[in-house]
Each structure stands twice: as structure tokens, then as C-alpha cells.
Design a protein around this motif. Structure first.
Motif, PDB file in Angstrom:
ATOM      1  N   PHE A  94      54.522  37.141  57.898  1.00  0.00           N
ATOM      2  CA  PHE A  94      54.415  36.492  56.885  1.00  0.00           C
ATOM      3  C   PHE A  94      52.952  36.279  56.336  1.00  0.00           C
ATOM      4  N   ILE A  95      52.222  35.738  57.153  1.00  0.00           N
ATOM      5  CA  ILE A  95      50.819  35.540  56.738  1.00  0.00           C
ATOM      6  C   ILE A  95      50.106  36.898  56.301  1.00  0.00           C
ATOM      7  N   GLY A  96      50.272  37.782  57.042  1.00  0.00           N
ATOM      8  CA  GLY A  96      49.674  38.989  57.122  1.00  0.00           C
ATOM      9  C   GLY A  96      50.226  39.592  55.537  1.00  0.00           C
ATOM     10  N   ALA A  97      51.491  39.876  55.285  1.00  0.00           N
ATOM     11  CA  ALA A  97      52.113  40.512  54.070  1.00  0.00           C
ATOM     12  C   ALA A  97      51.690  39.670  52.797  1.00  0.00           C
ATOM     13  N   PHE A  98      51.776  38.159  52.908  1.00  0.00           N
ATOM     14  CA  PHE A  98      51.471  37.515  51.920  1.00  0.00           C
ATOM     15  C   PHE A  98      50.022  37.486  51.557  1.00  0.00           C
ATOM     16  N   THR A  99      49.197  37.603  52.521  1.00  0.00           N
ATOM     17  CA  THR A  99      47.629  37.784  52.083  1.00  0.00           C
ATOM     18  C   THR A  99      47.479  38.953  51.499  1.00  0.00           C
ATOM     19  N   ALA A 100      48.011  40.058  51.938  1.00  0.00           N
ATOM     20  CA  ALA A 100      47.697  41.343  51.507  1.00  0.00           C
ATOM     21  C   ALA A 100      48.131  41.428  50.053  1.00  0.00           C
ATOM     22  N   LEU A 101      49.296  40.942  49.651  1.00  0.00           N
ATOM     23  CA  LEU A 101      49.213  40.747  48.255  1.00  0.00           C
ATOM     24  C   LEU A 101      48.475  39.851  47.436  1.00  0.00           C
ATOM     25  N   PHE A 102      48.441  38.591  47.935  1.00  0.00           N
ATOM     26  CA  PHE A 102      47.675  37.627  47.325  1.00  0.00           C
ATOM     27  C   PHE A 102      46.134  37.896  47.029  1.00  0.00           C
ATOM     28  N   ALA A 103      45.491  38.513  48.177  1.00  0.00           N
ATOM     29  CA  ALA A 103      44.227  38.886  47.977  1.00  0.00           C
ATOM     30  C   ALA A 103      43.958  40.182  47.070  1.00  0.00           C
ATOM     31  N   ALA A 104      44.914  40.948  47.064  1.00  0.00           N
ATOM     32  CA  ALA A 104      44.900  42.001  46.230  1.00  0.00           C
ATOM     33  C   ALA A 104      44.784  41.820  44.652  1.00  0.00           C
ATOM     34  N   THR A 105      45.563  40.559  44.418  1.00  0.00           N
ATOM     35  CA  THR A 105      45.762  40.380  42.808  1.00  0.00           C
ATOM     36  C   THR A 105      44.405  39.586  42.346  1.00  0.00           C
ATOM     37  N   MET A 106      43.724  38.943  43.213  1.00  0.00           N
ATOM     38  CA  MET A 106      42.392  38.299  42.892  1.00  0.00           C
ATOM     39  C   MET A 106      41.229  39.364  42.872  1.00  0.00           C
ATOM     40  N   GLY A 107      41.468  40.734  43.570  1.00  0.00           N
ATOM     41  CA  GLY A 107      40.595  41.551  43.335  1.00  0.00           C
ATOM     42  C   GLY A 107      40.709  42.116  42.021  1.00  0.00           C
ATOM     43  N   VAL A 108      41.697  42.164  41.153  1.00  0.00           N
ATOM     44  CA  VAL A 108      41.966  42.780  39.951  1.00  0.00           C
ATOM     45  C   VAL A 108      41.021  42.295  38.847  1.00  0.00           C
ATOM     46  N   ALA A 109      41.041  40.724  39.118  1.00  0.00           N
ATOM     47  CA  ALA A 109      40.135  40.102  38.055  1.00  0.00           C
ATOM     48  C   ALA A 109      38.861  39.483  38.490  1.00  0.00           C
ATOM     49  N   GLN A 110      38.005  40.392  39.363  1.00  0.00           N
ATOM     50  CA  GLN A 110      36.456  39.877  39.477  1.00  0.00           C
ATOM     51  C   GLN A 110      35.535  40.936  38.810  1.00  0.00           C
ATOM     52  N   PHE A 111      34.505  40.356  38.578  1.00  0.00           N
ATOM     53  CA  PHE A 111      33.288  41.320  38.138  1.00  0.00           C
ATOM     54  C   PHE A 111      32.099  41.558  39.078  1.00  0.00           C
ATOM     55  N   ASP A 112      32.254  40.902  40.038  1.00  0.00           N
ATOM     56  CA  ASP A 112      30.972  40.922  41.143  1.00  0.00           C
ATOM     57  C   ASP A 112      31.718  42.209  41.840  1.00  0.00           C
ATOM     58  N   ILE A 113      30.750  43.285  42.009  1.00  0.00           N
ATOM     59  CA  ILE A 113      31.081  44.425  42.767  1.00  0.00           C
ATOM     60  C   ILE A 113      31.250  44.136  44.265  1.00  0.00           C
ATOM     61  N   LYS A 114      30.737  43.245  44.754  1.00  0.00           N
ATOM     62  CA  LYS A 114      30.960  42.747  46.363  1.00  0.00           C
ATOM     63  C   LYS A 114      31.986  42.005  46.179  1.00  0.00           C
ATOM     64  N   ARG A 115      32.299  41.187  45.329  1.00  0.00           N
ATOM     65  CA  ARG A 115      33.578  40.123  45.657  1.00  0.00           C
ATOM     66  C   ARG A 115      34.753  41.063  45.389  1.00  0.00           C
ATOM     67  N   VAL A 116      34.909  42.056  44.547  1.00  0.00           N
ATOM     68  CA  VAL A 116      35.846  42.862  44.595  1.00  0.00           C
ATOM     69  C   VAL A 116      36.329  43.364  46.154  1.00  0.00           C
ATOM     70  N   LEU A 117      35.301  44.101  46.778  1.00  0.00           N
ATOM     71  CA  LEU A 117      35.493  44.360  48.047  1.00  0.00           C
ATOM     72  C   LEU A 117      35.848  43.383  49.079  1.00  0.00           C
ATOM     73  N   ALA A 118      35.152  41.990  48.755  1.00  0.00           N
ATOM     74  CA  ALA A 118      35.558  41.320  49.599  1.00  0.00           C
ATOM     75  C   ALA A 118      37.038  40.701  49.553  1.00  0.00           C
ATOM     76  N   TYR A 119      37.830  40.635  48.439  1.00  0.00           N
ATOM     77  CA  TYR A 119      39.252  40.498  48.521  1.00  0.00           C
ATOM     78  C   TYR A 119      39.882  41.721  48.953  1.00  0.00           C
ATOM     79  N   SER A 120      39.293  42.895  48.773  1.00  0.00           N
ATOM     80  CA  SER A 120      40.089  44.031  49.417  1.00  0.00           C
ATOM     81  C   SER A 120      40.186  44.132  50.831  1.00  0.00           C
ATOM     82  N   THR A 121      38.910  43.363  51.469  1.00  0.00           N
ATOM     83  CA  THR A 121      38.965  43.128  52.939  1.00  0.00           C
ATOM     84  C   THR A 121      40.009  42.271  53.350  1.00  0.00           C
ATOM     85  N   ILE A 122      39.971  41.094  52.706  1.00  0.00           N
ATOM     86  CA  ILE A 122      41.085  40.251  53.083  1.00  0.00           C
ATOM     87  C   ILE A 122      42.538  40.871  52.825  1.00  0.00           C
ATOM     88  N   SER A 123      42.666  41.547  51.932  1.00  0.00           N
ATOM     89  CA  SER A 123      43.941  42.249  51.736  1.00  0.00           C
ATOM     90  C   SER A 123      44.257  43.245  52.781  1.00  0.00           C
TER      91      SER A 123
END
Length: 712
Positions: free
Chosen positions: A314-343
């Protein structure tokens, strides 16, 4: 061979010691010590890893091991040391190699930093922690190195936090952000580590050992599965389940999973090599490695039906989608990759939660290569933007976009058109991005991600499958968005117009990592996959399957199912295609096109679902309130009044004792001495007449007495 194990973490540690004590004034020697020690550790690690690759059955029967007594307690001795089995061999192939490449990259990225030697000392200490963690043969030693990585994370995230503004181009606001980010990372991960430590202590209390082969032996696991404890609202719960959940909390903190994910995006305030090293390729992967290492504890109760694996899934699947959606709306090039890592880490935990042991390990390995590539590529872009900005201001060039946005070398809205300016960085970044998006057949990310989706499909975990499939679409979308915003179109700032390619010390590691981001996944093509599977025959699955079988896990080759493959391909290509329609087909300005289309939903993604604000209003506010209550408890209610009362009683008692001693003892002794002196004086005064004849009579009497005594 066994003695070599000690050298792998010891060499970087010796480099750290020498830099701190002797060579910190010499930049070149300090960097050479760190890179040289890591290079030797890498070669030794690969030598041992390839021994395991060539002889997996022999290594599982007799792992490479170095064991020493640590401390004695009562009639027992706690033994500690290092060991290499097949899982460790996989990590030895990846960790020191990536450390070496990132350290070489740092030569160019940090060349102008005034604390260059200190940075390389911290890198060497971190390499010690990560290498020691993967080699440890017991949970206690692993925890020591685990915490060492936490300390290094604090030091490296906040590396720019204690620099004086006049020493560098970094402004005061960024210094403050770095300081807050390092503290946030340290405190957030301590939450998970504290819960994990409780699990470690309970495991030792119940099994009498923390060595992997003893605490997780079939006998110990059977006892932990059969014994249970009562938990309110849950009833009787097997000890194996309790211990597994407690240990998993450590992985939640270290690998930035919900709800302890908030530290990783802020950690991007550190230098980019730190982001690549700690928060993409190695340290955050330590949480996944921990669960891989302790996986029998999760799996022992009815083959995973013990609640712990469901929690992990549950934690893994939820975090994968939860973090991916946040990566869509970031402008910092490294923060996009940070949310990608979490996902992507969520993908791995979801795989472990459904029992896909080999698939999780495979994605861990592939993700390390392409995510390190992406972070280093982002660092190359930032490096070029900073130099382009300096060049533009030196020559008086401006740009219309900079009038509405302050310059930030991380802001993708100020980039664009960099493909022509820095082609080596661009090509390698695209290779890593396509691997992250799961571009079919040719990228490593496709084969590792597809393996997880196939496991979820085949084992009937439909909720996990569709959650991860949607996350795959979102991942491909924000990856394409990043590529199009950074490298395609026209430059949107003077910095982008004047950006130039990074030096060879930075681009050569990118080229090497790009090769692995594409070709490394071919070793894991499933044997059942039409055509290609007959050539590779699922080498990785067969290799690590030997380890899984030795741990008592049931591993079988999955039959080929076209449905999950087609869905995976559709999600990857669909996400990339949608990103081209939105960001690649026509030039964009400062405003994100999705912002107007999605409105409040986009703002929720951009503000990270307001989780940080929620924590500030609840957890942080409660901690501050509790500290105020504790202060009042100390200052006004109990402790201070008690201390003041003790002080007043002491003063009263001191006064009484002082009066008693002064009046009853000292004064009486002095007065008694005076009385005795007077008495003696009065007696002697009777024989002092002042007449000479009396004195002569006394002398005559004394002489007479002496003569009489002499005669007798």
C-alpha cells in the motif's frame, strides 16, 4: 578474498581521515585521495561481484565472510563482520562504481568552491557508510553505517548552509534554505530510524542474535511466526509481523516514502553531486536494500499474508502515484527528479509488497544508473546556466523572460534550446529520461518496470497493477515535459542563450552512465519474452533467484502475458506523446499550459498537496506547544518551584545549623577555654607572694627533698 572485504569500506574512511588531518589545504591531493580510494574499492568490489556472478551456487553455499568478536555480554559474545552473498554482489557492482563516477564529476562541478577539500572529505565518509552498510553481516553493524549515512546526508545537504555570502554567488536566502533542508532531512529520517531501532531491539530480545543467517534462520522465523503479542484494535499479531512493520519504518524514512517523504525534495538545496549520490543512486536505495535483506521476516507468515507485506504494498503503490503527480507541476529541474525518485522507490516497495523480490532488486539496480545520470545531467545544465548568466551580464545582454522571472539556474522556465548549446549533456539526459519513462525494448527502465507490472498482473494484485500503470503514464508525461522545457524550443533567457557544454570531467561520467541506462536492462529480459528472451534467458532473474530460493522464497519464471506489456508500452508512449502535445509542439512562455487547464488540481500538485503546511500546522505546532508546556512545567509549575523550595529549605537549614554550631559548640569551647585559664591563673596567683625569702625557702625545701631522695 575474505580479508579484502574489510578494505572496501576502510579505504574511503582512511581517505576521509587523511584529508581532515593532513591534506585539507591541498585541493588536488584531497580530491585524489577520495577518488583513488573509491577507485580501488570499486575494482575490489567488481572483482568480488564477478566471482559471485560466475559461481552463484558456490557463493550461496559458502559466502565470502570476515567475522570478528565485537563485545561480550554475560556468557555470550556478539560477533560482527562483513559478508558477500548474491544480493550483496549486485550492490557491490553498482554502489562503488556510481560513487567513483560521481566523485569524478564533482571535480568539474565543485572546482571553484572554497571548501573543495571538505566536500571530498564528506564524500569519502559517505562512501564508507554506504559500502559498510551493504557489506555488514548483522543488523547492528548495518544500523551503525545506516546512521553514518544519515550524518553525511545532513553535512552534504547543508554544505552551503554555513558559507559566508561574500565567499560565493549563493545568496543569503539559499543559505537559509540549505540550513533548513539539512535539519529537516535529519529530523524526519530520525523518526523512521527510532521506530526501526525498537524493532532491532525486539528482534534481538526474541532471537538472541542480529546476524542475518541466525536471526532470519528457518528456526528463528518459525518461532517468530508462531509467537504473537496482543495489540489493541488488532488482537493477536505474530511477532514476525510486528518486527517487519517496525523495521519497514526505517526504510520509509530513509527512502522518503509517504508520510516521511517531505525531506527529499528540500534536500535538493545541496550541491548536485550530492543529489545524485545520496538522494537518487545510493542512500535512498538503502531502504529498499534493507527490506530485501530482511524480506524473510515479511514473507514467513503464510507466504506474506501477515499484514506487513500488505502495508508495504500500500505504501509503495500509493507513494508511486502520489509523488508522480507532484512531479508534473514543479519548475525546479532537480525537484522534478526528486519526486521521480520518491515515485520509483515506491515502485520497488510495491513490488516487495506483492512478493516480487527479484523484480524489486532489478528495478533498484536499473534505477540507480538512470537516475544518477539524470541528476548529473541536471547538474550539467545548472552549471551551464550559471556560466551563461555570468557571460550575459558581463557583456550586457538581456532577455525578455528574465524581466518577469528572477534568475534561478534550476528554473526550467528560463531554459529551452539547450540541445544545440550542450549536445553531449542533452543526448545523455534524453537517454536517462527515456529509461525513466520506460521507453519500450531499448531502455533499462522498461525491462525493470515491466517486470514489476508483470508480477502484479500475474499474481492478481489488480489494484497495485493499475496504480503503478497510471503512475507510469504520469512519469512518462513529466519526463517528456522536462526534456522539452530544457532542451527543445528556443532559449527563454539570456543564460540559456549563452550556455556552453560542461567540461569533460562532467560529461564523461554522463556518457558512461547513459550506456548503462540503456543496455544494463538487457540482462533482465525475461526468458519467456518472445524472441529476445531466448537470447538472454533471464540471466538476472536466474542469478538472484538462487538467493531467493536459499531464503525460502518461491521464485518461478513468469509466462509471457501480452496484456501487461501492451499496457506498459501504451502508458510510456502515451505519456511521452501527451507531453509533446502540451510542451513540445509549440513554444511556451512563463506560465505552464497545464496550470490554466487543470486549475486547482495543478495548484494542489504544485503545492505538494499542502502536506508541508499540514505538518507545520499539526506536528510542528504540537512539538512547539509541547516545548512551551515543558518550559512552563519547568519554569513556573513544578521543577523550578521545587528547586526554589529546596534552595529555601537549604538556606533555612544552613542558618539553623550555623547558629547551633556557632552558639553551642564554638562559643562554649571558647568560653570554656577562658574559664579554665582563669581557674589556673587564680591557683597560681596564690603562690606568687612577691617576697624573696619565700622563694628561697621554696628552693631550699626542693633541694632538701632531692638530697634525701638521692641518699635513698
Amino acid at each position: 578474498m575474505n580479508g579484502v572485504l574489510f578494505l572496501i569500506p576502510a579505504l574511503p574512511f582512511l581517505a576521509f581521515v587523511f584529508i581532515v588531518l593532513f591534506t585539507h589545504q591541498n585541493r588536488r591531493v584531497s580530491a585524489g585521495l577520495t577518488i583513488g580510494a573509491t577507485a580501488i574499492a570499486w575494482l575490489l568490489g567488481w572483482y568480488i561481484a564477478f566471482q559471485a556472478f560466475l559461481n552463484p551456487d558456490e557463493v550461496m553455499e559458502a559466502p565470502f565472510r570476515l567475522t570478528l568478536p565485537w563485545f561480550a555480554g554475560g556468557y555470550t559474545v556478539f560477533y560482527t563482520g562483513f559478508q558477500v552473498d548474491l544480493l550483496t554482489a549486485v550492490m557491490l557492482f553498482m554502489v562503488p562504481f556510481l560513487c567513483f563516477l560521481i566523485f569524478v564529476y564533482s571535480l568539474g562541478y565543485m572546482e571553484k568552491d572554497p571548501r573543495f577539500s571538505r566536500f571530498f572529505a564528506y564524500l569519502a565518509l559517505f562512501a564508507t557508510g554506504m559500502l559498510g552498510f551493504i557489506l555488514a553481516d548483522n543488523l547492528l553493524l548495518a544500523f551503525v553505517f545506516w546512521e553514518l549515512m544519515g550524518v553525511c546526508s545532513y553535512l552534504l545537504i547543508g554544505f552551503w548552509a554555513f558559507r559566508r555570502p561574500e565567499e560565493t554567488h549563493i545568496d543569503t536566502a539559499q543559505v537559509q534554505r540549505a540550513r533548513a533542508a539539512s535539519l529537516k532531512a535529519f529530523l524526519t529520517t530520525r523518526v523512521g530510524d527510532t521506530i526501526m531501532l525498537v524493532g532491532i531491539l525486539l528482534l534481538y530480545a526474541l532471537t538472541g542474535s542480529l546476524r542475518w543467517d541466525e536471526a532470519l534462520s528457518p528456526t528463528s522465523l518459525k518461532a517468530l511466526a508462531e509467537q504473537s503479542t496482543y495489540i489493541p484494535f488488532l488482537g493477536e499479531v505474530p511477532w514476525a509481523t510486528v518486527l517487519a512493520v517496525l523495521i519497514f519504518w526505517g526504510a520509509i524514512g530513509k527512502s522518503a516514502q509517504f508520510p516521511l517523504h517531505v525531506w527529499l525534495p528540500d534536500a535538493m538545496e545541496g550541491p548536485t553531486p550530492v543529489s545524485a549520490l545520496i538522494h537518487a543512486a545510493t542512500m535512498v536505495s538503502a531502504g529498499v536494500y534493507l527490506i530485501l535483506r530482511t524480506f524473510p521476516l515479511f514473507y514467513v507468515v503464510e507466504e506474506g499474508a501477515n499484514g506487513a507485506m500488505g502495508f508495504v504494498a500500500f505504501i509503495g503503490a500509493f507513494t508511486a502515484l502520489f509523488a508522480a503527480t507532484m512531479g508534473v507541476a514543479q519548475f525546479d529541474i532537480k525537484r522534478v527528479l526528486a519526486y521521480s525518485t520518491i515515485s520509483q522507490l515506491g515502485y520497488m516497495f510495491a513490488a516487495l509488497g506483492i512478493g516480487a523480490y527479484v523484480a524489486a532488486a532489478f528495478h533498484l539496480l536499473m534505477h540507480a544508473f538512470f537516475k544518477a545520470l539524470l541528476f548529473l545531467g541536471a547538474g550539467s545544465v545548472i552549471h551551464a546556466m550559471e556560466h551563461g548568466h555570468e557571460h550575459a551580464h558581463e557583456h550586457g545582454h538581456g532577455h525578455r523572460t528574465e524581466e518577469s522571472l528572477p534568475f534561478n539556474p534550476n528554473d526550467m522556465r528560463l531554459m529551452g534550446g539547450l540541445f544545440r548549446r550542450m549536445p553531449r549533456t542533452a543526448w545523455t539526459f534524453v537517454a536517462g529520461g527515456l529509461s525513466l519513462a520506460g521507453f519500450p525494448l531499448i531502455t533499462a527502465g522498461f525491462w525493470s518496470k515491466d517486470e514489476i507490472l508483470a508480477e502484479a498482473w500475474y499474481t492478481g494484485h489488480s489494484v497495485v497493477f493499475w496504480t503503478l500503470a497510471i503512475a507510469a503514464f504520469v512519469t512518462a508525461f513529466y519526463t517528456g515535459r522536462q526534456i522539452f522545457l530544457v532542451f527543445f524550443g528556443e532559449p527563454r533567457s539570456a543564460a540559456a542563450q549563452h550556455a556552453t557544454e560542461s567540461p569533460t570531467t562532467m560529461t564523461l561520467p554522463l556518457v558512461i552512465l547513459a550506456f548503462f541506462a540503456v543496455a544494463a536492462g538487457w540482462v533482465g529480459i525475461p526468458e519467456a519474452f518472445p524472441g529476445l528472451g531466448a537470447v538472454v534467458r533471464g540471466w538476472f532473474q536466474r542469478f538472484l533467484g538462487v538467493q531467493a530460493e536459499a531464503l525460502g522464497l518461491h521464485v518461478e519464471a513468469l509466462p509471457f502475458e501480452p496484456a501487461p506489456v501492451l499496457i506498459s508500452v501504451a502508458m510510456a508512449l502515451g505519456g511521452l506523446g501527451a507531453s509533446w502535445l502540451v510542451y513540445g509542439r509549440r513554444p511556451i512562455g512563463v506560465t505552464d499550459p497545464l496550470q490554466g487547464a487543470l486549475g486547482g488540481l495543478w495548484m494542489a500538485w504544485h503545492r505538494k498537496y499542502w502536506v508541508d503546511e499540514l505538518y507545520q500546522a499539526t506536528v510542528v505546532a504540537f512539538a512547539r506547544w509541547l516545548s512551551q508546556v515543558a518550559y512552563r512545567f519547568d519554569d513556573a509549575w513544578v521543577i523550578d518551584p521545587l528547586v526554589d523550595g529546596v534552595g529555601r529549605f537549604g538556606r533555612w537549614l544552613g542558618a539553623r545549623v550555623r547558629r547551633f554550631i556557632d552558639e553551642q559548640i564554638i562559643d562554649r569551647a571558647v568560653n570554656g577555654t577562658a574559664w579554665l585559664s582563669n581557674l589556673v591563673g587564680e591557683w597560681f596567683r596564690q603562690i606568687q607572694t612577691g617576697q624573696v625569702q619565700n622563694y628561697l625557702l621554696a628552693v631550699l625545701a626542693a633541694v632538701t627533698v632531692l638530697l634525701v631522695l638521692g641518699l635513698f
